[in-house]
Design a protein around this motif. Structure first.
Motif, PDB file in Angstrom:
ATOM      1  N   VAL A  15      46.140  -1.350 -86.784  1.00  0.00           N
ATOM      2  CA  VAL A  15      45.020  -0.687 -86.682  1.00  0.00           C
ATOM      3  C   VAL A  15      44.643  -0.301 -85.206  1.00  0.00           C
ATOM      4  N   GLU A  16      44.477  -1.353 -84.452  1.00  0.00           N
ATOM      5  CA  GLU A  16      43.769  -1.240 -83.192  1.00  0.00           C
ATOM      6  C   GLU A  16      44.819  -0.313 -82.137  1.00  0.00           C
ATOM      7  N   LYS A  17      46.191  -0.429 -82.218  1.00  0.00           N
ATOM      8  CA  LYS A  17      47.014   0.267 -81.365  1.00  0.00           C
ATOM      9  C   LYS A  17      46.851   1.886 -82.091  1.00  0.00           C
ATOM     10  N   ILE A  18      46.665   2.190 -83.091  1.00  0.00           N
ATOM     11  CA  ILE A  18      46.442   3.509 -83.615  1.00  0.00           C
ATOM     12  C   ILE A  18      45.099   4.156 -82.999  1.00  0.00           C
ATOM     13  N   LEU A  19      44.089   3.234 -83.186  1.00  0.00           N
ATOM     14  CA  LEU A  19      42.715   3.592 -82.636  1.00  0.00           C
ATOM     15  C   LEU A  19      42.738   3.957 -81.169  1.00  0.00           C
ATOM     16  N   MET A  20      43.414   3.065 -80.302  1.00  0.00           N
ATOM     17  CA  MET A  20      43.336   3.200 -78.941  1.00  0.00           C
ATOM     18  C   MET A  20      44.239   4.367 -78.637  1.00  0.00           C
ATOM     19  N   ASN A  21      45.323   4.667 -79.446  1.00  0.00           N
ATOM     20  CA  ASN A  21      45.992   6.001 -79.059  1.00  0.00           C
ATOM     21  C   ASN A  21      45.326   7.265 -79.269  1.00  0.00           C
ATOM     22  N   ILE A  22      44.292   7.073 -80.443  1.00  0.00           N
ATOM     23  CA  ILE A  22      43.246   8.315 -80.534  1.00  0.00           C
ATOM     24  C   ILE A  22      42.475   8.294 -79.340  1.00  0.00           C
ATOM     25  N   GLY A  23      41.844   7.148 -79.039  1.00  0.00           N
ATOM     26  CA  GLY A  23      40.897   7.158 -77.776  1.00  0.00           C
ATOM     27  C   GLY A  23      40.077   5.613 -77.714  1.00  0.00           C
ATOM     28  N   PHE A  24      39.532   5.269 -76.715  1.00  0.00           N
ATOM     29  CA  PHE A  24      38.747   4.117 -76.524  1.00  0.00           C
ATOM     30  C   PHE A  24      37.541   4.324 -77.591  1.00  0.00           C
ATOM     31  N   ASP A  25      36.838   5.754 -77.419  1.00  0.00           N
ATOM     32  CA  ASP A  25      35.561   5.580 -78.122  1.00  0.00           C
ATOM     33  C   ASP A  25      35.901   5.680 -79.709  1.00  0.00           C
ATOM     34  N   ALA A  26      37.051   6.009 -80.277  1.00  0.00           N
ATOM     35  CA  ALA A  26      37.378   5.713 -81.777  1.00  0.00           C
ATOM     36  C   ALA A  26      37.476   4.263 -81.899  1.00  0.00           C
ATOM     37  N   HIS A  27      38.004   3.519 -81.053  1.00  0.00           N
ATOM     38  CA  HIS A  27      38.199   2.298 -81.270  1.00  0.00           C
ATOM     39  C   HIS A  27      37.068   1.693 -81.317  1.00  0.00           C
ATOM     40  N   ALA A  28      36.057   1.690 -80.337  1.00  0.00           N
ATOM     41  CA  ALA A  28      34.711   1.391 -80.119  1.00  0.00           C
ATOM     42  C   ALA A  28      33.923   1.394 -81.326  1.00  0.00           C
ATOM     43  N   LYS A  29      33.723   2.825 -81.657  1.00  0.00           N
ATOM     44  CA  LYS A  29      33.056   3.102 -83.128  1.00  0.00           C
ATOM     45  C   LYS A  29      33.524   2.217 -84.248  1.00  0.00           C
ATOM     46  N   ILE A  30      34.724   2.164 -84.529  1.00  0.00           N
ATOM     47  CA  ILE A  30      35.221   1.487 -85.573  1.00  0.00           C
ATOM     48  C   ILE A  30      34.721  -0.217 -85.270  1.00  0.00           C
ATOM     49  N   SER A  31      35.148  -0.620 -84.330  1.00  0.00           N
ATOM     50  CA  SER A  31      34.724  -1.963 -83.809  1.00  0.00           C
ATOM     51  C   SER A  31      33.183  -2.307 -84.075  1.00  0.00           C
ATOM     52  N   ASN A  32      32.226  -1.325 -83.720  1.00  0.00           N
ATOM     53  CA  ASN A  32      30.911  -1.380 -83.933  1.00  0.00           C
ATOM     54  C   ASN A  32      30.552  -1.502 -85.357  1.00  0.00           C
ATOM     55  N   ILE A  33      31.517  -0.725 -86.163  1.00  0.00           N
ATOM     56  CA  ILE A  33      31.103  -0.593 -87.783  1.00  0.00           C
ATOM     57  C   ILE A  33      31.516  -2.059 -88.405  1.00  0.00           C
ATOM     58  N   LEU A  34      32.533  -2.463 -87.794  1.00  0.00           N
ATOM     59  CA  LEU A  34      33.228  -3.929 -88.204  1.00  0.00           C
ATOM     60  C   LEU A  34      32.228  -4.897 -88.032  1.00  0.00           C
ATOM     61  N   GLU A  35      31.672  -4.924 -86.881  1.00  0.00           N
ATOM     62  CA  GLU A  35      30.797  -5.903 -86.372  1.00  0.00           C
ATOM     63  C   GLU A  35      29.593  -5.994 -86.967  1.00  0.00           C
ATOM     64  N   ALA A  36      29.117  -4.782 -87.469  1.00  0.00           N
ATOM     65  CA  ALA A  36      27.784  -4.571 -88.236  1.00  0.00           C
ATOM     66  C   ALA A  36      27.904  -5.279 -89.643  1.00  0.00           C
ATOM     67  N   HIS A  37      29.215  -5.610 -89.956  1.00  0.00           N
ATOM     68  CA  HIS A  37      29.662  -6.141 -91.366  1.00  0.00           C
ATOM     69  C   HIS A  37      30.034  -7.572 -90.991  1.00  0.00           C
ATOM     70  N   ASN A  38      29.643  -8.003 -89.884  1.00  0.00           N
ATOM     71  CA  ASN A  38      30.368  -9.392 -89.449  1.00  0.00           C
ATOM     72  C   ASN A  38      31.703  -9.577 -89.535  1.00  0.00           C
ATOM     73  N   LEU A  39      32.582  -8.675 -89.255  1.00  0.00           N
ATOM     74  CA  LEU A  39      33.772  -8.689 -89.254  1.00  0.00           C
ATOM     75  C   LEU A  39      34.479  -8.080 -87.973  1.00  0.00           C
ATOM     76  N   ASN A  40      35.676  -8.378 -87.679  1.00  0.00           N
ATOM     77  CA  ASN A  40      36.497  -8.018 -86.723  1.00  0.00           C
ATOM     78  C   ASN A  40      37.651  -7.311 -87.097  1.00  0.00           C
ATOM     79  N   PHE A  41      38.739  -6.927 -86.306  1.00  0.00           N
ATOM     80  CA  PHE A  41      39.824  -6.102 -86.792  1.00  0.00           C
ATOM     81  C   PHE A  41      40.839  -7.082 -87.474  1.00  0.00           C
ATOM     82  N   SER A  42      40.817  -8.352 -87.250  1.00  0.00           N
ATOM     83  CA  SER A  42      41.680  -9.384 -87.904  1.00  0.00           C
ATOM     84  C   SER A  42      41.298  -9.461 -89.393  1.00  0.00           C
ATOM     85  N   ASP A  43      40.015  -9.185 -89.588  1.00  0.00           N
ATOM     86  CA  ASP A  43      39.305  -9.291 -91.123  1.00  0.00           C
ATOM     87  C   ASP A  43      39.588  -7.990 -91.889  1.00  0.00           C
ATOM     88  N   CYS A  44      39.958  -6.943 -91.440  1.00  0.00           N
ATOM     89  CA  CYS A  44      40.377  -5.815 -92.059  1.00  0.00           C
ATOM     90  C   CYS A  44      41.358  -5.885 -93.422  1.00  0.00           C
TER      91      CYS A  44
END
Length: 93
Positions: A15-44
Protein backbone atom coordinates in the motif's frame (compact mmCIF):
# COMPACT_ATOMS: atom_id res chain seq x y z
CA UNK A 1 6.23 -13.05 14.24
CA UNK A 2 3.14 -14.97 13.17
CA UNK A 3 1.85 -15.22 9.60
CA UNK A 4 -0.87 -12.58 10.15
CA UNK A 5 1.75 -10.08 11.33
CA UNK A 6 3.90 -10.86 8.30
CA UNK A 7 0.92 -10.50 6.01
CA UNK A 8 0.12 -7.17 7.68
CA UNK A 9 3.66 -5.99 6.97
CA UNK A 10 3.43 -7.13 3.35
CA UNK A 11 0.10 -5.32 2.90
CA UNK A 12 1.59 -2.19 4.48
CA UNK A 13 4.61 -2.29 2.16
CA UNK A 14 2.47 -2.73 -0.94
CA UNK A 15 0.00 0.00 0.00
CA UNK A 16 2.77 2.45 0.90
CA UNK A 17 4.69 1.67 -2.29
CA UNK A 18 1.65 2.32 -4.45
CA UNK A 19 0.79 5.54 -2.63
CA UNK A 20 4.36 6.82 -2.86
CA UNK A 21 4.35 6.05 -6.59
CA UNK A 22 1.28 8.27 -6.84
CA UNK A 23 2.91 10.94 -4.74
CA UNK A 24 3.95 11.97 -1.27
CA UNK A 25 0.76 14.00 -0.83
CA UNK A 26 -1.47 10.96 -1.41
CA UNK A 27 0.61 8.92 1.05
CA UNK A 28 0.42 11.68 3.66
CA UNK A 29 -3.36 12.08 3.30
CA UNK A 30 -4.00 8.36 3.73
CA UNK A 31 -1.55 8.24 6.64
CA UNK A 32 -3.38 11.10 8.36
CA UNK A 33 -6.74 9.37 7.98
CA UNK A 34 -5.30 6.15 9.39
CA UNK A 35 -3.77 8.05 12.31
CA UNK A 36 -7.15 9.67 13.02
CA UNK A 37 -8.41 6.10 13.55
CA UNK A 38 -5.37 5.24 15.71
CA UNK A 39 -3.98 3.01 12.96
CA UNK A 40 -0.89 2.85 10.78
CA UNK A 41 -0.22 1.13 7.48
CA UNK A 42 0.63 -2.16 9.20
CA UNK A 43 -2.89 -2.19 10.66
CA UNK A 44 -4.56 -1.98 7.24
CA UNK A 45 -4.62 -5.75 6.76
CA UNK A 46 -6.77 -6.21 9.87
CA UNK A 47 -8.78 -3.03 9.19
CA UNK A 48 -9.49 -2.97 5.45
CA UNK A 49 -12.68 -1.01 6.06
CA UNK A 50 -10.68 1.97 7.33
CA UNK A 51 -8.26 1.77 4.39
CA UNK A 52 -11.28 1.55 2.07
CA UNK A 53 -12.74 4.67 3.69
CA UNK A 54 -9.41 6.51 3.39
CA UNK A 55 -8.98 5.60 -0.27
CA UNK A 56 -12.51 6.80 -1.03
CA UNK A 57 -11.90 10.05 0.86
CA UNK A 58 -8.68 10.80 -1.01
CA UNK A 59 -9.40 9.37 -4.46
CA UNK A 60 -13.21 9.45 -4.60
CA UNK A 61 -14.44 7.13 -7.38
CA UNK A 62 -10.87 6.50 -8.56
CA UNK A 63 -10.17 4.52 -5.38
CA UNK A 64 -10.95 1.33 -7.28
CA UNK A 65 -7.92 1.90 -9.54
CA UNK A 66 -5.75 1.97 -6.40
CA UNK A 67 -7.38 -1.25 -5.19
CA UNK A 68 -6.58 -2.85 -8.55
CA UNK A 69 -2.94 -1.74 -8.27
CA UNK A 70 -2.80 -3.37 -4.84
CA UNK A 71 -4.30 -6.57 -6.26
CA UNK A 72 -1.74 -6.63 -9.09
CA UNK A 73 1.15 -6.19 -6.64
CA UNK A 74 0.07 -9.35 -4.83
CA UNK A 75 0.17 -11.28 -8.07
CA UNK A 76 -1.31 -14.77 -7.99
CA UNK A 77 -1.09 -15.19 -4.23
CA UNK A 78 -4.12 -12.95 -3.72
CA UNK A 79 -6.34 -15.70 -5.14
CA UNK A 80 -4.58 -18.53 -3.29
CA UNK A 81 -4.81 -17.16 0.25
CA UNK A 82 -8.31 -16.85 1.69
CA UNK A 83 -7.13 -14.15 4.09
CA UNK A 84 -6.08 -11.98 1.15
CA UNK A 85 -9.27 -12.78 -0.74
CA UNK A 86 -11.30 -11.46 2.21
CA UNK A 87 -9.01 -8.42 2.55
CA UNK A 88 -9.39 -7.54 -1.12
CA UNK A 89 -13.17 -8.04 -0.99
CA UNK A 90 -13.46 -5.59 1.91
CA UNK A 91 -11.12 -3.15 0.22
CA UNK A 92 -13.16 -3.27 -2.99
CA UNK A 93 -16.54 -2.52 -1.41
Amino acid sequence: MDSDEMLGDVVASIVEKILMNIGFDAHAKISNILEAHNLNFSDCYKNPDVLNFALKEVFDHDYISIVEKIRKEFGGIVDDDQRLVKFMQKLSE
